[in-house]
Design a protein around this motif. Sequence first.
Motif, PDB file in Angstrom:
ATOM      1  N   ASP A  10     -18.914   7.369 -34.374  1.00  0.00           N
ATOM      2  CA  ASP A  10     -18.770   7.003 -35.782  1.00  0.00           C
ATOM      3  C   ASP A  10     -17.626   6.015 -35.937  1.00  0.00           C
ATOM      4  O   ASP A  10     -16.643   6.052 -35.191  1.00  0.00           O
ATOM      5  CB  ASP A  10     -18.483   8.244 -36.635  1.00  0.00           C
ATOM      6  CG  ASP A  10     -19.688   9.174 -36.713  1.00  0.00           C
ATOM      7  OD1 ASP A  10     -20.825   8.686 -36.538  1.00  0.00           O
ATOM      8  OD2 ASP A  10     -19.477  10.375 -36.936  1.00  0.00           O
ATOM      9  N   LYS A  13     -12.108   6.155 -39.316  1.00  0.00           N
ATOM     10  CA  LYS A  13     -11.590   6.106 -40.689  1.00  0.00           C
ATOM     11  C   LYS A  13     -10.164   5.559 -40.643  1.00  0.00           C
ATOM     12  O   LYS A  13      -9.561   5.443 -39.575  1.00  0.00           O
ATOM     13  CB  LYS A  13     -11.591   7.504 -41.314  1.00  0.00           C
ATOM     14  CG  LYS A  13     -12.921   8.226 -41.239  1.00  0.00           C
ATOM     15  CD  LYS A  13     -13.970   7.553 -42.100  1.00  0.00           C
ATOM     16  CE  LYS A  13     -15.247   8.346 -42.111  1.00  0.00           C
ATOM     17  NZ  LYS A  13     -16.383   7.738 -41.524  1.00  0.00           N
ATOM     18  N   ASP A  14      -9.607   5.237 -41.789  1.00  0.00           N
ATOM     19  CA  ASP A  14      -8.231   4.746 -41.845  1.00  0.00           C
ATOM     20  C   ASP A  14      -7.288   5.726 -41.166  1.00  0.00           C
ATOM     21  O   ASP A  14      -7.370   6.931 -41.382  1.00  0.00           O
ATOM     22  CB  ASP A  14      -7.784   4.548 -43.305  1.00  0.00           C
ATOM     23  CG  ASP A  14      -8.415   3.313 -43.925  1.00  0.00           C
ATOM     24  OD1 ASP A  14      -8.834   2.419 -43.163  1.00  0.00           O
ATOM     25  OD2 ASP A  14      -8.484   3.249 -45.164  1.00  0.00           O
ATOM     26  N   GLN A  16      -7.223   6.617 -38.025  1.00  0.00           N
ATOM     27  CA  GLN A  16      -7.731   7.190 -36.778  1.00  0.00           C
ATOM     28  C   GLN A  16      -7.612   6.165 -35.654  1.00  0.00           C
ATOM     29  O   GLN A  16      -7.671   4.954 -35.887  1.00  0.00           O
ATOM     30  CB  GLN A  16      -9.187   7.606 -36.917  1.00  0.00           C
ATOM     31  CG  GLN A  16      -9.418   8.815 -37.781  1.00  0.00           C
ATOM     32  CD  GLN A  16     -10.897   9.191 -37.834  1.00  0.00           C
ATOM     33  OE1 GLN A  16     -11.750   8.319 -37.798  1.00  0.00           O
ATOM     34  NE2 GLN A  16     -11.173  10.478 -37.929  1.00  0.00           N
TER      35      GLN A  16
END
Length: 64
Positions: A10, A13-14, A16
């Motif tokens: 995936d 996200k911000d 990570q």
Amino acid sequence: MSVQKPSLPDTPKDGQARYEFDSRVRETLLVLTGRKSGAIKPLSATASNADIISKINELIARLM
């Protein structure tokens, strides 16, 4: 012969870490561009239908 491409995780996200995602994208691009799995040779002007079918199957295998 098909080179196995890594599946993509995936999108991070911000905040990570991106290393795993970026390395898998890079690996996939190296396979698709032929830098890792070798270049696909062009057909000759006198290629038969069987040669054409074989080349199309080679391209499909590279993309899958």
